[in-house]
Write an enzyme that holds these catalytic residues in place. Structure first.
Site, PDB file in Angstrom:
ATOM      1  N   GLU A 439      42.591  17.391  35.719  1.00 44.79           N
ATOM      2  CA  GLU A 439      42.216  19.038  36.455  1.00 44.79           C
ATOM      3  C   GLU A 439      43.908  19.443  37.486  1.00 44.79           C
ATOM      4  OE1 GLU A 439      39.083  21.494  38.095  1.00 44.79           O
ATOM      5  OE2 GLU A 439      38.460  19.806  38.397  1.00 44.79           O
ATOM      6  N   ASP A 561      32.166  25.315  35.656  1.00 42.10           N
ATOM      7  CA  ASP A 561      32.703  24.287  37.072  1.00 42.10           C
ATOM      8  C   ASP A 561      30.966  24.959  37.819  1.00 42.10           C
ATOM      9  OD1 ASP A 561      33.592  22.834  38.192  1.00 42.10           O
ATOM     10  OD2 ASP A 561      35.617  24.053  39.271  1.00 42.10           O
ATOM     11  N   GLU A 618      30.958  15.641  38.759  1.00 48.15           N
ATOM     12  CA  GLU A 618      32.162  15.817  39.990  1.00 48.15           C
ATOM     13  C   GLU A 618      32.167  14.962  41.673  1.00 48.15           C
ATOM     14  OE1 GLU A 618      34.449  19.726  39.692  1.00 48.15           O
ATOM     15  OE2 GLU A 618      31.578  20.121  39.901  1.00 48.15           O
TER      16      GLU A 618
END
Length: 664
Positions: A439, A561, A618
């Site tokens: 990322e 996200d 995440e």
């Protein structure tokens, strides 16, 4: 001077006075019209200005003073005219009750004009005759209807008087009053006095008509000015909250920020998580919520504070401060926050009334509205960064990074100097430990403050120009790094780039990406575009949807996200072009703390599997979190447990893969 010559002179003077008055009314009406169009206030001068002020302050027919001055002057002129021919012992002019009917309609009044007081028996007898002539003698007394002058000899107290009376008739033939004279010993023949009385009545009729027309114009102007005032108030008021609207707030603040004015504070207030309230309870409840906040602000701030609604969920206040300004302001902001919490608690919904507040001081910190607003806005962002629901007064040292104007300038310089650089964090296959992607994250390399993460400059990314330029710069630099590492066999399989709503609303964005890929020699499948749930809250027919769909059609993947933190993500899963779901770190950090957090994560993983999405967790920071995610069959993950974000020089070691057994 003869009676006719004197009457003609008075008539000409009255005409000139009426023309001047009419022109003044026209000028005032034009000024009022200009105020309605341009926002300027109409100006008037002299006695008429005082008259209009008197009307504006509530002057009305019922107060008994209407036209008293003008009618008194008119009676004096009639008496002077009569005295120039003869010496009457009494002269009286009475008006009919409907004399001012048109003007009374304008002023919403039906009161009759005042009558002069009678002095002595002659005037009393004359008044009685005039009242009968105009039909105001009271019950049981019929009105006389002579067409011209009538004269009558009558004895009063042993003395003989000659009474002359004549109706006052306007141009439409309507009787608007009556004029009378009383002579104890006339020194002129009766026919001469008759003609004088008739001429005086005609002159009185003309002057009364002029007076009525002028007064009607004045009252029309009063009504027009009140309409202008009402329209101005409507134009300056926010209809939902009743406070000053955004367009007028700054204009009303400026006079209070002139040199010599008392010290003050500009307070900006933002209702936290208002969008979620709208999404959960509907826009009608959201409006009620804002009205409640506005009422609480009125009750919390002292009288004289200028309050305005300056945005959808944003309010502003300019409040005067005493000598101990900072301590008073801190106490006032706390009281304001508590007042809002109490008021919104009555709405019966949880988690209402949380607001962030930022304030700046005049003249200590800034001396104009623009400067105060920027500093208060910086303090507001600082308040939000500390967890919201707190009041914050701007501090030069602590809040400089939130000062948008200076921050924007320095950020633009950093973009031009390529000091906004990509950092990379590997996304790891949780079953094999291989690097699946990297990322791309923004970092600001500042010569004075070192490497700054996005929270230090996110406040300025509401500027679409800076946001788009940052995305473009990071993408080009990341592709350069990708190509360099690929040449030595150390590149990650793909890059994941965060894009903003501004990028996706730009119709040229896809072509810009295409050009960058061609220049770097990279294919579309090597890119993943990450967007947040907030970006996807629009319609499926909008430009953002079309851009994402075209990116995906060309071969790029789309990742949603921070999944689970927004308010519309689930409803978009079936229709929007999505390939990857990224579980927000908030859910991952709670793993191991209880079964509920695990249940949420397992549910999100199940949704992804059944929908055909890849899933990325995440914020993995502990071995326990890694074990739980692997057991739940989560496909990919990223976090400090594997690697912190690194610059291009240190990316190669980070993408070689990880020994999961050793980590766990």
């Amino acid at each position: 001077m003869s009676l006719r010559a004197y009457a003609d002179r008075l008539l000409q003077e009255s005409l000139r006075e009426f023309d001047r008055s009419l022109q003044q009314r026209r000028d005032a009406a034009a000024a009022a019209a200009g105020a309605l169009v341009g926002g300027a206030r109409p100006l008037a001068g002299g006695r008429r200005a005082a008259d209009m002020s008197r009307h504006r302050d509530g002057y009305s027919f019922e107060e008994g003073a209407f036209l008293a001055e003008e009618l008194g002057q008119l009676r004096e002129m009639v008496e002077q005219m009569a005295c120039s021919v003869s010496e009457p012992d009494a002269c009286l002019l009475l008006l009919s009750p409907d004399f001012m009917a048109p003007a009374a309609t304008v002023a919403n009044s039906t009161a009759a004009p005042p009558e002069p007081k009678a002095n002595g028996p002659a005037e009393e007898a004359l008044r009685s005759r005039l009242q009968r002539l105009i039909g105001t003698a009271g019950p049981g007394r019929a009105a006389e209807d002579p067409a011209g002058v009538t004269h009558l000899w009558q004895s009063l107290g042993g003395e003989s008087y000659l009474f002359l009376t004549c109706p006052v008739i306007d141009a439409q033939g309507i009787r608007i009053g009556a004029l009378g004279f009383a002579y104890k010993s006339p020194d002129q023949p009766v026919d001469v006095l008759d003609r004088g009385c008739h001429t005086a009545a005609r002159l009185s009729a003309f002057m009364l008509e002029a007076l009525r027309a002028r007064t009607t114009l004045e009252l029309d102007l009063v009504v027009a000015q009140k309409r202008v005032q009402h329209l101005r108030q409507v134009a300056e008021t926010d209809q939902l909250s009743g406070l000053v609207n955004a367009a007028s707030f700054e204009e009303k603040c400026r006079p209070r920020l002139q040199p010599g004015q008392p010290q003050a504070a500009l307070v900006l207030l933002d209702v936290d998580l208002f969008k979620r309230v709208n999404d959960l309870y509907g826009h009608q409840f959201g409006d009620t919520y804002l009205k409640t906040v506005a009422r609480a602000l009125r009750s919390a701030f002292p009288e004289g504070t200028l309050l305005g609604r300056i945005g959808g969920d944003e309010f502003g206040a300019l409040v005067e401060l005493p000598s101990h300004g900072r301590a008073y302001l801190a106490s006032l902001l706390t009281s304001c926050r508590n007042a809002i919490l109490r008021a919104t608690a009555m709405l019966g919904k949880p988690d209402l009334g949380r607001v962030s507040m930022g304030a700046s001081l005049y003249p200590a910190q800034a001396e104009d509205f623009a400067g105060l607003f920027q500093l208060a806005d910086a303090a507001l962002y600082a308040s939000k960064s500390t967890g919201r629901s707190t009041p914050t007064v701007f501090d030069e040292e602590g809040h400089q990074r939130f000062h948008n104007q200076q921050l924007s300038r320095r950020f633009a310089e950093a973009l031009a100097g390529r000091r906004i650089v990509p950092y990379f964090q590997p996304i790891v296959d949780l079953q094999t430990g291989a690097c699946h992607s990297a990322e791309v994250l923004a970092r600001w390399v500042d010569p004075d403050r070192g490497v700054l993460p996005p929270q230090n400059f996110s406040a300025i990314l509401g500027d679409y120009r800076l946001a788009e330029e940052m995305t473009r710069s990071l993408m080009l630099q990341a592709l350069e790094t990708f190509c360099d590492l690929r040449a030595c066999g150390a590149a990650p399989p793909s890059l994941s780039i965060n894009v903003t709503s501004f990028d996706l609303l730009n119709r040229e964005f896809v072509f810009d990406v295409q050009t960058a890929l061609l220049d770097a020699g990279v294919d579309w499948p090597a890119l993943t575009m990450e967007v947040t749930e907030k970006v996807m809250l629009g319609e499926a027919t909008g430009q953002i949807f079309r851009t994402l769909e075209e990116l995906r059609m060309r071969g790029a993947k789309v990742a949603l996200d921070d999944f689970g933190t927004g308010y519309g993500g689930l409803q978009h899963l079936g229709s929007w072009p999505i390939d990857i779901l990224k579980i927000d770190r908030h859910f991952v950090s709670g793993l191991g703390a209880g079964p509920r957090n695990l249940a949420v994560v397992e549910a999100l993983i199940a949704i992804a599997e059944k929908s055909g999405f890849e899933i990325v967790a995440e914020g993995i920071e502990t071995p326990e979190q890694l074990r739980v995610l692997r057991a739940a069959h989560c496909t990919y993950g990223q976090g400090y447990l594997f690697a912190r974000p690194v610059d291009a020089a240190h990316l190669a070691p980070a993408v070689r893969g990880f020994d999961l057994a050793a980590i766990a």
